[in-house]
Scaffold this active site. Structure first.
Site, PDB file in Angstrom:
ATOM      1  N   TRP A  10      55.869  45.919  44.539  1.00 23.81           N
ATOM      2  CA  TRP A  10      55.473  44.590  43.595  1.00 23.81           C
ATOM      3  C   TRP A  10      55.061  43.836  44.441  1.00 23.81           C
ATOM      4  O   TRP A  10      53.944  42.998  43.656  1.00 23.81           O
ATOM      5  CB  TRP A  10      56.549  44.086  42.439  1.00 23.81           C
ATOM      6  CG  TRP A  10      56.675  43.236  41.521  1.00 23.81           C
ATOM      7  CD1 TRP A  10      56.686  43.364  40.089  1.00 23.81           C
ATOM      8  CD2 TRP A  10      56.394  41.589  41.966  1.00 23.81           C
ATOM      9  NE1 TRP A  10      55.549  41.888  39.576  1.00 23.81           N
ATOM     10  CE2 TRP A  10      56.053  41.475  40.361  1.00 23.81           C
ATOM     11  CE3 TRP A  10      56.824  40.971  43.004  1.00 23.81           C
ATOM     12  CZ2 TRP A  10      56.388  39.801  40.315  1.00 23.81           C
ATOM     13  CZ3 TRP A  10      57.469  39.202  42.766  1.00 23.81           C
ATOM     14  CH2 TRP A  10      56.232  39.090  41.276  1.00 23.81           C
ATOM     15  N   HIS A  11      55.389  43.178  45.561  1.00 24.51           N
ATOM     16  CA  HIS A  11      54.985  41.583  45.925  1.00 24.51           C
ATOM     17  C   HIS A  11      53.041  42.221  46.433  1.00 24.51           C
ATOM     18  O   HIS A  11      52.440  40.716  46.623  1.00 24.51           O
ATOM     19  CB  HIS A  11      55.632  41.461  46.902  1.00 24.51           C
ATOM     20  CG  HIS A  11      57.042  40.998  46.583  1.00 24.51           C
ATOM     21  ND1 HIS A  11      58.057  41.489  46.081  1.00 24.51           N
ATOM     22  CD2 HIS A  11      57.231  39.744  46.220  1.00 24.51           C
ATOM     23  CE1 HIS A  11      59.015  41.225  46.006  1.00 24.51           C
ATOM     24  NE2 HIS A  11      58.296  39.686  45.669  1.00 24.51           N
ATOM     25  N   GLY A  12      53.014  43.446  46.898  1.00 24.19           N
ATOM     26  CA  GLY A  12      51.733  42.874  47.620  1.00 24.19           C
ATOM     27  C   GLY A  12      51.388  44.412  47.649  1.00 24.19           C
ATOM     28  O   GLY A  12      51.894  45.693  48.068  1.00 24.19           O
TER      29      GLY A  12
END
Lengths: 472, 346
Positions: free
Chosen positions: A329-331
């Site tokens: 989700w962060h990248g």
């Protein structure tokens, strides 16, 4: 538009004036306020890239339609939920993960000897897409589970999805918390405006006075070509200060501005570096997102709502599943997958050890150990690529100390100063409630505003960097 | 700061001290606001008066020291050149390192124009070409550095930054940057000094931090006028800038006025070691300089081991000696208006 842009000050002053200056009463006033906030949110979000509004609108219309459909055709709830999941996650996947996926498949085929020359996909990542996708999904999921009744007012739902203070970097609000606030009349209270301003200024101080200054040093270390591991590790500790100041700064500005508009947003941080264990850390760090992952990913993967205790193996699988998703989700990069896997491993090991070991080390030791583990996690999170990790693992920790130590000492100064400001501010914040009703509160708050303004003016740079979580 | 509330808590306290604030409390608050702001302004001015940019003042001191050879550039020049070794290799009495960390083309031009070197000196400009051609000063720190390099307040109010003008506001900016630098310098240097004292090691604080804490900003961002620039003067990306519209004419003019010999060095470049001879924006600037009698030494293809580099252009201390020797070879080889590139044989 970002919170630390000069344009935002003008924009927000206008929004405040329009919101509280409406010559209407009752329900008409509330609807007009929400409409004004919706327009403001569209301006805020589409300020640089108006086309991104199309995606926001798509997500809003989809989930509004799906939830209305669930109310009308309850027997088709599953299909409608699937439609929402496919639509929202498909959009997120296309804009955030497609390029990464294509490149990873190409790399994997190349490693197997099948060299492919696929075109590079340069897809622009819409700001905040990960945040509002998860937020709107929570609404649909709660309606599906019967925890929330679907709302008929498209205006309220659209404002819930796009409420500008928390649109691009959270907190990820649940519909059951935010929607009811948007559905009731809101009045301006002087104290609420004052405390909102105080909180927003504290967020700006964290961002401008701490995060942006620490970033100057951290960024320099992480672009070095194979730096000594000691430099990288201490730079990661400095990054721990930077990311907390940056992200919690954003959250405080979001909460402060929302409060000035009569809306309370949820807490996102609770002194995360005082966590005593990995599970404690996730209860304190990015709370709105962690609890989202817990409720909508971890618990379903465990096979229930948390009432029945799943097997250890299933919990482990669910932990890895939830934290790998959290990492991704962060990248769209392998380093974030590694970061998620690392935290899942920590959680699993800690859980196992706490069952086996009868020892309970002192709190200070537990906090220190957890902070060290967190810092290593931030190394994975911040490193340029996976090669950096390879370099760190292949090099003795003390290698290059003779040329590294001055940098390490200088970074320690940065950590102490940045961390000190955060700790001092946190300690004061915890005690401010004692003056909430004191007649001296205006004195204290006026003084704080002046001090914050002076600090911001002194430390603000013309090359201000974006908030870190804008990239996610 | 304020107390934290959760979503379930009431937004405003029951008794609202802001609804009808006590006059005493309000007056005291306003007095404190004035005091805090006054102290802050005085603090900034006070700090700025006692702190100056050591790199700028050191560069000014060195460029006017009368040394026959001068190195002018930014942190790249500092990491590449060992002045004593270069003097030895060139068999000259002294080479002065007058580079300024974070400098761009306009800074170098300002330095040469406002602090002319001794007549007959050789000035070696060494910085990445995109820094040299930078058409705008992207950050407040860059503008403050420019102000530091001017002979203020004797300098006329126009600067060399491609038509940019110094306004009185720039002095306030300079003070603000000085105060900020002083604070950050104290934060980083204090533990360093403690560490050095504990371990009994001599360390030069400035050198240690030169590449660590300097403000990183884009060399050239989106096109836009410099603050205070005369209207209609376009400012473009460094690599799009035609040499005659860049800072190069100002550089050449400053060297001519000081009767100094100018040599422009295209620095070692880790990225271009494989293909040093292809046409690049550097070539156009190089041709322009050669036509005006300036020597150009292109070190991009020099045989420097990749592990000598700490970044694209910066070198480790270990690579510095070898780089200095290679540079000396190039500097010895050129005459006025000549182009030297050992690797390409031009």
């Amino acid at each position: 538009m970002t919170f630390v842009q000069q344009e935002f000050l003008v924009f927000f002053a206008l929004v405040l004036a329009v919101t509280w200056g409406m010559p209407l009463v009752g329900e008409r006033r509330r609807v007009a306020q929400n409409a004004a906030l919706l327009v403001a949110s569209a301006v805020f979000y589409g300020w640089v890239e108006p086309w991104m509004l199309g995606l926001l609108l798509f997500s809003t219309v989809l989930d509004y339609g799906v939830t209305m459909g669930m109310a009308r055709w309850p027997e088709r709830r599953k299909a409608l939920l699937a439609l929402s999941l496919v639509g929202n996650l498909g959009m997120l996947g296309a804009f955030k993960y497609l390029g990464f996926f294509v490149q990873s498949v190409g790399d994997a085929l190349g490693a197997l000897g099948f060299v492919v020359h696929w075109p590079t996909l340069n897809i622009a990542l819409p700001v905040g897409i990960s945040f509002y996708t998860f937020q709107t999904l929570s609404y649909t999921l709660d309606v599906y589970r019967g925890k929330l009744t679907p709302r008929r007012s498209f205006l309220d739902v659209a404002l819930f999805v796009s409420f500008f203070p928390q649109l691009v970097a959270g907190p990820v609000e649940r519909a059951r918390d935010l929607l009811p606030q948007l559905e009731r009349p809101r009045q301006a209270a002087p104290s609420q405006l004052a405390s909102g301003l105080s909180l927003a200024l504290w967020g700006a101080v964290k961002k401008i006075v701490v995060a942006d200054q620490v970033a100057l040093y951290v960024d320099r270390c992480f672009v070095l070509n194979e730096p000594p591991p000691s430099v990288l590790f201490v730079a990661s500790a400095a990054f721990a200060v930077q990311i907390l100041a940056d992200f919690s700064g954003y959250t405080d500005i979001a909460r402060g501005t929302a409060r000035m508009l009569g809306v309370n947003l949820t807490h996102n941080f609770n002194r995360p570096y005082l966590a005593e264990s990995p599970s404690d850390f996730w209860r304190r760090w990015h709370i709105s997102f962690s609890s989202w992952i817990h409720e909508y990913v971890y618990l379903p993967l465990c096979g229930g709502s948390g009432e029945t205790r799943p097997s250890a193996a299933r919990r482990t699988l669910a932990t890895f599943g939830a934290l790998l998703i959290s990492g991704l989700w962060h990248g769209a990069a392998w380093k974030f997958v590694l970061w998620g896997a690392y935290h899942a491993t920590l959680l699993t090991l800690w859980r196992g050890l706490s069952h086996v070991s009868p020892l309970s080390p002192p709190r200070l030791l537990r906090v220190g150990l957890m902070f060290t583990c967190t810092v290593f996690g931030w190394l994975l999170f911040r490193m340029q690529d996976v090669d950096t990790l390879r370099h760190v693992l292949q090099t003795a920790p003390w290698a290059g100390w003779s040329r590294a130590w001055p940098t390490v000492y200088a970074l320690v100064g940065v950590i102490v100063a940045g961390g000190g400001v955060l700790a001092l501010g946190g300690a004061i914040e915890a005690r401010v409630s004692t003056i909430a009703r004191s007649p001296w509160r205006p004195t204290v708050e006026l003084c704080w505003w002046a001090l914050a303004a002076a600090l911001i003016f002194l430390m603000a740079r013309s090359t201000q960097s974006d908030f870190l979580y804008f990239r996610f | 700061m304020t107390s934290s509330t959760s979503a379930s808590e009431p937004v405003a306290p029951l008794v609202d001290p802001w609804a009808k604030p006590a006059p005493k409390a309000l007056l005291l608050g306003l007095a404190l606001v004035v005091t805090v702001l006054g102290l802050a302004a005085a603090g900034v001015r006070g700090l700025a008066a006692h702190v100056e940019n050591p790199r700028a003042s050191q560069a000014v001191e060195r460029i006017t020291s009368g040394a026959p050879w001068l190195i002018v550039g930014n942190s790249v020049a500092q990491s590449v050149v060992d002045p004593d070794r270069l003097a030895e290799r060139l068999q000259v009495s002294a080479v002065a390192q007058a580079s300024v960390d974070g400098a761009l083309g306009p800074h170098v031009a300002a330095l040469l124009r406002h602090h002319p070197p001794a007549s007959g000196a050789t000035v070696v400009v060494l910085m990445p070409t995109h820094n040299l051609l930078a058409g705008r000063l992207p950050s407040e720190t860059d503008r403050a550095l420019l102000v530091e390099l001017l002979r203020w307040p004797d300098a006329p109010l126009t600067t060399l930054a491609l038509g940019g003008a110094v306004s009185p506001l720039d002095l306030w900016r300079r003070d603000r940057v000085r105060a900020r630098a002083a604070l950050l310098g104290w934060v980083t240097a204090t533990p360093l000094r403690i560490g050095a004292a504990l371990s009994g090691v001599q360390v030069r604080v400035d050198d240690t931090l030169s590449n660590l804490g300097a403000e990183a900003g884009p060399v050239a961002g989106p096109s836009g006028p410099l603050p205070g620039a005369p209207p209609g003067r376009a400012v473009v990306e460094a690599e799009e800038l035609p040499p005659e519209s860049s800072v190069l004419p100002l550089l050449v003019e400053a060297a001519e006025r000081a009767e100094a010999r100018l040599i422009v060095v295209v620095p070692f470049d880790r990225r271009r070691q494989d293909a040093p001879c292809r046409t690049t924006p550097e070539d156009e600037a190089g041709r322009w300089l050669i036509e005006r009698g300036v020597a150009v030494v292109d070190m991009r293809g020099a045989p420097l081991a990749p592990d000598a580099f700490s970044r694209e252009f910066h070198l480790h201390n270990t690579g510095r000696a070898q780089a200095t020797d290679l540079l000396a070879e190039g500097l010895r080889a050129v005459g006025p208006g000549a182009y030297w590139s050992g690797a390409c044989g031009r």
